[in-house]
Write an enzyme that holds these catalytic residues in place. Structure first.
Site, mmCIF file in Angstrom:
data_model
loop_
_atom_site.group_PDB
_atom_site.id
_atom_site.type_symbol
_atom_site.label_atom_id
_atom_site.label_comp_id
_atom_site.label_asym_id
_atom_site.label_seq_id
_atom_site.Cartn_x
_atom_site.Cartn_y
_atom_site.Cartn_z
ATOM 1 N N ARG A 25 0.842 -1.207 0.000
ATOM 2 C CA ARG A 25 0.000 0.000 0.000
ATOM 3 C C ARG A 25 0.876 1.257 0.000
ATOM 4 N NH1 ARG A 25 -0.497 4.570 2.798
ATOM 5 N NH2 ARG A 25 -0.304 3.460 4.786
ATOM 6 N N ASP A 26 1.586 1.513 1.108
ATOM 7 C CA ASP A 26 2.389 2.746 1.205
ATOM 8 C C ASP A 26 3.493 2.733 0.147
ATOM 9 O OD1 ASP A 26 3.477 5.112 2.249
ATOM 10 O OD2 ASP A 26 3.122 4.496 4.305
ATOM 11 N N HIS A 216 3.898 4.287 12.915
ATOM 12 C CA HIS A 216 4.084 4.207 11.461
ATOM 13 C C HIS A 216 5.097 5.297 11.115
ATOM 14 C CE1 HIS A 216 2.539 3.806 7.217
ATOM 15 N NE2 HIS A 216 2.988 5.044 7.146
ATOM 16 N N HIS A 218 8.320 7.015 8.925
ATOM 17 C CA HIS A 218 9.060 7.137 7.664
ATOM 18 C C HIS A 218 10.489 7.551 7.976
ATOM 19 C CE1 HIS A 218 5.950 6.687 4.466
ATOM 20 N NE2 HIS A 218 5.187 6.744 5.542
ATOM 21 N N CYS A 249 3.662 9.230 0.850
ATOM 22 C CA CYS A 249 2.333 9.706 0.463
ATOM 23 C C CYS A 249 2.472 10.654 -0.726
ATOM 24 C CB CYS A 249 1.688 10.423 1.646
ATOM 25 S SG CYS A 249 0.136 11.216 1.192
ATOM 26 N N ASN A 258 9.250 4.464 4.058
ATOM 27 C CA ASN A 258 9.041 4.039 5.448
ATOM 28 C C ASN A 258 10.325 3.454 6.011
ATOM 29 O OD1 ASN A 258 6.422 3.719 3.930
ATOM 30 N ND2 ASN A 258 5.691 3.376 6.008
HETATM 31 N N1 COA Z 1 -13.245 4.081 -4.266
HETATM 32 C C1 COA Z 1 -13.325 4.299 -5.590
HETATM 33 N N2 COA Z 1 -13.682 5.475 -6.138
HETATM 34 C C2 COA Z 1 -14.012 6.455 -5.289
HETATM 35 C C3 COA Z 1 -13.952 6.292 -3.898
HETATM 36 C C4 COA Z 1 -13.547 5.045 -3.398
HETATM 37 N N3 COA Z 1 -13.428 4.815 -2.093
HETATM 38 N N4 COA Z 1 -14.334 7.436 -3.326
HETATM 39 C C5 COA Z 1 -14.601 8.299 -4.301
HETATM 40 N N5 COA Z 1 -14.408 7.713 -5.502
HETATM 41 C C6 COA Z 1 -14.541 8.316 -6.846
HETATM 42 C C7 COA Z 1 -15.933 8.868 -7.095
HETATM 43 O O1 COA Z 1 -16.750 7.897 -7.640
HETATM 44 C C8 COA Z 1 -15.628 9.964 -8.081
HETATM 45 O O2 COA Z 1 -15.400 9.393 -9.363
HETATM 46 P P1 COA Z 1 -15.825 10.144 -10.700
HETATM 47 O O3 COA Z 1 -15.100 11.459 -10.668
HETATM 48 O O4 COA Z 1 -15.371 9.214 -11.779
HETATM 49 O O5 COA Z 1 -17.308 10.289 -10.595
HETATM 50 C C9 COA Z 1 -14.272 10.504 -7.609
HETATM 51 O O6 COA Z 1 -13.677 9.436 -6.898
HETATM 52 C C10 COA Z 1 -14.411 11.697 -6.696
HETATM 53 O O7 COA Z 1 -15.356 11.371 -5.699
HETATM 54 P P2 COA Z 1 -15.609 12.294 -4.419
HETATM 55 O O8 COA Z 1 -16.534 11.583 -3.512
HETATM 56 O O9 COA Z 1 -15.969 13.680 -4.866
HETATM 57 O O10 COA Z 1 -14.214 12.235 -3.748
HETATM 58 P P3 COA Z 1 -13.148 13.357 -3.590
HETATM 59 O O11 COA Z 1 -12.768 13.985 -4.866
HETATM 60 O O12 COA Z 1 -13.613 14.236 -2.481
HETATM 61 O O13 COA Z 1 -11.893 12.480 -3.097
HETATM 62 C C11 COA Z 1 -11.068 10.512 -1.997
HETATM 63 C C12 COA Z 1 -11.938 11.730 -1.899
HETATM 64 C C13 COA Z 1 -10.781 10.059 -0.580
HETATM 65 C C14 COA Z 1 -11.779 9.448 -2.773
HETATM 66 C C15 COA Z 1 -9.740 10.848 -2.726
HETATM 67 O O14 COA Z 1 -9.215 12.033 -2.197
HETATM 68 C C16 COA Z 1 -8.732 9.762 -2.613
HETATM 69 O O15 COA Z 1 -8.932 8.649 -3.049
HETATM 70 N N6 COA Z 1 -7.538 10.072 -2.055
HETATM 71 C C17 COA Z 1 -6.486 9.130 -1.895
HETATM 72 C C18 COA Z 1 -5.718 9.446 -0.655
HETATM 73 C C19 COA Z 1 -4.637 8.420 -0.390
HETATM 74 O O16 COA Z 1 -4.798 7.238 -0.594
HETATM 75 N N7 COA Z 1 -3.490 8.912 0.101
HETATM 76 C C20 COA Z 1 -2.359 8.125 0.420
HETATM 77 C C21 COA Z 1 -2.454 7.401 1.699
HETATM 78 S S1 COA Z 1 -2.588 8.370 3.137
HETATM 79 ZN ZN ZN Z 2 3.122 6.130 5.408
#
Ligand code: COA
Ligand code: ZN
Length: 330
Positions: A25-26, A216, A218, A249, A258
């Site tokens: 994942r990370d 956790h 890094h 991240c 990490n």
């Molecule tokens: N799984 C799959 N797709 C998802 C989802 C999920 N859990 N949550 C939201 N989406 C999709 C929506 O369907 C939408 O898709 P579309 O644009 O094709 O219609 C899009 O993502 C945006 O949805 P929204 O609810 O408006 O989310 P957002 O733009 O506010 O983003 C997150 C929120 C959390 C989904 C997004 O910021 C994210 O995935 N971030 C990743 C953070 C991460 O993993 N960081 C590293 C580890 S800490």
């Molecule tokens: Zn981390």
């Protein structure tokens, strides 16, 4: 692999320490290549047989945000479940939680950042919005899965700077009340120092009784293993780490790997802690990583070998020794 009877190890000798690997994942979330699903499944299966307590398999986030893990559902469904190993997945919202539960994740690892700026950059939500969404996740998860709360940027934010530890405690308190099984304090960009870690961790076991506390860390600035030691001294027995030292991240400027899993296990075992991990098997997994991510990895022990290996003496050693002994006799 204990180094023997050295003074000062009494507190650590024999202590059971749990190591969680987060490379899938990370590690992979920060890689530009998409590692094929078959390779991911094979790596999780190999890691599952090394003795790790927990493996963070993937994250159920938006494929646009984290393209490298867009195959989360398939990976989680296909992996072999080794009894005793917890197979966890990162979740940031209800949609992610539903997907993770459908794919039979043992544990949902929820994330909120202590820093408002990092939470907005990472999750596109305010901390308040994330906390509300994640409280709902706790309710949905119910008895279906364990729930861990990871508090990001707990020791400092690369954009805001220092983070108020009271904010970390406040978030933790809320989710302990919501029934999480564990809390992880995450040093997202390696800003923590050992004194800070020791002071942060002291007293948390009393504040959050019965909750599994994980660090956790890094290694962005070379303080990773020193921070582990500080955590151990404060009574922490659970550590996240990433095979080969990959990780970071994508939404935290300056983030890098990490603490490296095999280096961590090597250090713990050398100090006499019991990890239950087959270091050789872990090193074999690490050796396969460059082939998956197409670059070299940072870890030290997979290159140097454990401190227990013995190298041959120099070819002319007998001659050197004979000459030195002869001089000594003069
Ligand atoms: N799984 C799959 N797709 C998802 C989802 C999920 N859990 N949550 C939201 N989406 C999709 C929506 O369907 C939408 O898709 P579309 O644009 O094709 O219609 C899009 O993502 C945006 O949805 P929204 O609810 O408006 O989310 P957002 O733009 O506010 O983003 C997150 C929120 C959390 C989904 C997004 O910021 C994210 O995935 N971030 C990743 C953070 C991460 O993993 N960081 C590293 C580890 S800490
Ligand atoms: Zn981390």
């Amino acid at each position: 692999m204990s180094t023997g009877p050295w003074p000062g190890l009494e507190g650590l000798e024999g202590r059971r320490v749990h190591v969680h690997d987060v490379v899938m994942r990370d590690g992979l979330q920060n890689e530009p290549v998409f590692v094929p699903t078959d390779d991911k499944v094979r790596m999780v299966d190999a890691l599952g047989r090394t003795g790790l307590s927990k493996i963070e398999v993937t994250s159920f986030t938006s494929a646009r945000a984290i393209p490298a893990l867009s195959d989360a559902d398939e990976v989680m469904r296909r992996i072999e479940r080794v009894p005793g190993v917890v197979y966890a997945a990162l979740v940031l919202n209800v949609r992610g939680a539903e997907r993770a539960l459908d794919a039979r994740a043992d544990e949902l690892d929820l994330v909120v950042s202590a820093s408002e700026t990092h939470n907005l950059a990472n999750a596109r939500m305010t901390r308040r919005q994330s906390r509300a969404a994640l409280r709902e996740v706790c309710r949905i998860a119910g008895r279906q899965a364990r729930v861990n709360l990871s508090i990001g940027t707990a020791f400092g934010c690369p954009m805001e700077g220092p983070v108020a530890f009271d904010d970390v405690l406040d978030i933790g308190d809320e989710f302990v009340a919501a029934g999480v099984t564990g809390i992880s304090l995450c040093d997202t960009t390696g800003m923590a120092n050992p004194a800070q870690v020791r002071s942060a961790c002291a007293g948390l076991a009393q504040r959050w009784p019965g909750v599994e506390l994980t660090l956790h860390l890094h290694d962005t600035r070379g303080m990773g293993l020193a921070n582990v030691l500080a955590g151990l001294e404060a009574g922490v027995v659970r550590f996240d780490a990433s095979l080969g030292g990959l990780g970071g991240c994508p939404f935290a400027p300056g983030a890098s790997g990490n603490v490296c899993t095999e280096d961590l296990v090597h250090m713990l075992e050398a100090m006499g802690c019991a990890t239950g991990i087959d270091l050789g098997a872990l090193i074999d997994c690490a050796a396969r990583l460059p082939g998956l991510v197409h670059h070299d990895i940072r870890g030290q022990v997979w290159r140097a070998g454990p401190a227990t290996i013995r190298h041959p003496r120099p070819a002319d050693f007998d001659e050197i020794a004979a000459r030195a002994h002869a001089r000594q006799r003069l």
